[in-house]
Design a protein around this motif. Structure first.
Motif, PDB file in Angstrom:
ATOM      1  N   UNK A 131       0.819  -1.263  -0.118  1.00 53.44           N
ATOM      2  CA  UNK A 131      -0.055   0.067   0.034  1.00 53.44           C
ATOM      3  C   UNK A 131       0.922   1.233  -0.041  1.00 53.44           C
ATOM      4  N   UNK A 132       1.893   1.367   0.761  1.00 50.34           N
ATOM      5  CA  UNK A 132       2.647   2.456   1.116  1.00 50.34           C
ATOM      6  C   UNK A 132       3.426   2.603  -0.430  1.00 50.34           C
ATOM      7  N   UNK A 133       3.800   1.513  -1.142  1.00 47.91           N
ATOM      8  CA  UNK A 133       4.507   1.701  -2.444  1.00 47.91           C
ATOM      9  C   UNK A 133       3.771   1.847  -3.355  1.00 47.91           C
ATOM     10  N   UNK A 134       2.187   2.101  -3.282  1.00 39.44           N
ATOM     11  CA  UNK A 134       1.266   2.292  -4.246  1.00 39.44           C
ATOM     12  C   UNK A 134       1.127   1.068  -5.191  1.00 39.44           C
ATOM     13  N   UNK A 135       1.487  -0.105  -4.900  1.00 41.60           N
ATOM     14  CA  UNK A 135       1.181  -1.231  -5.432  1.00 41.60           C
ATOM     15  C   UNK A 135      -0.234  -2.211  -5.150  1.00 41.60           C
ATOM     16  N   UNK A 136      -0.596  -1.402  -4.096  1.00 44.00           N
ATOM     17  CA  UNK A 136      -1.777  -2.096  -3.834  1.00 44.00           C
ATOM     18  C   UNK A 136      -2.770  -0.773  -3.068  1.00 44.00           C
ATOM     19  N   UNK A 137      -4.090  -0.667  -3.319  1.00 41.48           N
ATOM     20  CA  UNK A 137      -5.033   0.181  -3.034  1.00 41.48           C
ATOM     21  C   UNK A 137      -5.705  -0.074  -1.679  1.00 41.48           C
ATOM     22  N   UNK A 138      -5.767   0.563  -0.708  1.00 43.67           N
ATOM     23  CA  UNK A 138      -6.481   0.374   0.275  1.00 43.67           C
ATOM     24  C   UNK A 138      -7.794   1.355   0.369  1.00 43.67           C
ATOM     25  N   UNK A 139      -8.768   0.956  -0.128  1.00 46.13           N
ATOM     26  CA  UNK A 139      -9.781   1.844   0.128  1.00 46.13           C
ATOM     27  C   UNK A 139     -10.550   1.886   1.129  1.00 46.13           C
ATOM     28  N   UNK A 140     -10.728   3.475   1.528  1.00 43.76           N
ATOM     29  CA  UNK A 140     -11.202   4.040   2.760  1.00 43.76           C
ATOM     30  C   UNK A 140     -12.528   4.370   2.323  1.00 43.76           C
ATOM     31  N   UNK A 141     -13.767   3.896   2.810  1.00 40.97           N
ATOM     32  CA  UNK A 141     -15.053   4.567   2.471  1.00 40.97           C
ATOM     33  C   UNK A 141     -15.325   5.855   3.375  1.00 40.97           C
ATOM     34  N   UNK A 142     -14.752   5.716   4.546  1.00 37.98           N
ATOM     35  CA  UNK A 142     -15.121   6.811   5.425  1.00 37.98           C
ATOM     36  C   UNK A 142     -14.377   6.697   6.882  1.00 37.98           C
ATOM     37  N   UNK A 143     -14.128   7.811   7.260  1.00 46.52           N
ATOM     38  CA  UNK A 143     -13.507   7.970   8.840  1.00 46.52           C
ATOM     39  C   UNK A 143     -14.387   8.249   9.788  1.00 46.52           C
ATOM     40  N   UNK A 144     -14.468   7.512  10.956  1.00 43.21           N
ATOM     41  CA  UNK A 144     -15.081   7.960  11.913  1.00 43.21           C
ATOM     42  C   UNK A 144     -14.499   8.172  12.997  1.00 43.21           C
ATOM     43  N   UNK A 145     -15.058   9.049  14.081  1.00 47.07           N
ATOM     44  CA  UNK A 145     -14.378   9.424  15.253  1.00 47.07           C
ATOM     45  C   UNK A 145     -14.605   8.362  16.259  1.00 47.07           C
TER      46      UNK A 145
END
Length: 192
Positions: free
Chosen positions: A162-176
């Motif tokens: 993910x850090x090297x942009x070889x894999x996408x980590x989709x984040x739908x939304x961020x909650x507190x």
């Protein structure tokens, strides 16, 4: 546990966790070098999305049967063919069989009717499920059990990708933390 490498934010790292490792274990069960034509049945926002990307990296041709609201995400993650879940199981099965000129070599059941996942296989094909809902499926139907066993080195490798942009980590939304209680109280129906 794994260290979060530079180049990845905490939300992306959190989204990898068990979902990424479950995808790795499912692909490992099906033997990555022998995926061939693969179907992923279910949402691609978590396990299915990681399985899609990792299977493509192993050279598989990947079709996805996904909920209508995730069709664009499936295309964005690299699917070769996307089938919006139809009103009937037979429509989804027929769409896959038509695209591939018959059944597929392998399949991963993430969610939905497991009989659809079993129904898209060619004779001798194999499939697995990451949700444990095997129902009336037997091993002679091509089912192979996946055991999800999180290991730190697997998580570290996924985070590096993910850090090297070889894999996408989709984040739908961020909650507190304050919002998490509200989502849990809704019975998990407010997923993003």
């Amino acid at each position: 546990l794994a260290a979060v490498p530079d180049g990845i934010d905490v939300a992306q790292a959190a989204a990898v966790g068990l979902a990424g490792v479950a995808a790795l274990d499912a692909l490992g069960t099906l033997r990555p070098a022998h995926l061939g034509n693969l179907v992923i049945h279910g949402p691609v926002s978590e396990v299915g999305g990681f399985a899609l990307q990792l299977a493509k990296a192993h050279g598989a041709v990947v079709a996805v049967i996904a909920p209508q609201e995730q069709v664009e995400l499936a295309w964005g993650l690299g699917a070769d063919y996307v089938i919006p879940e139809g009103p009937t199981s037979s429509q989804s099965i027929e769409a896959v069989r038509s695209f591939f000129g018959g059944g597929v070599d392998t399949a991963i059941h993430v969610a939905g009717d497991i009989l659809v996942t079993a129904g898209v296989l060619r004779p001798g094909g194999k499939f697995t499920s990451v949700d444990g809902a095997t129902g009336a499926i037997a091993s002679d139907d091509g089912y192979v059990r996946t055991t999800i066993a999180p290991r730190g080195y697997q998580l570290a490798d996924l985070l590096f990708k993910v850090a090297s942009q070889r894999l996408i980590s989709p984040v739908g939304r961020i909650l507190s933390f304050d919002q998490i209680g509200d989502v849990v109280n809704l019975g998990g129906n407010d997923r993003g």
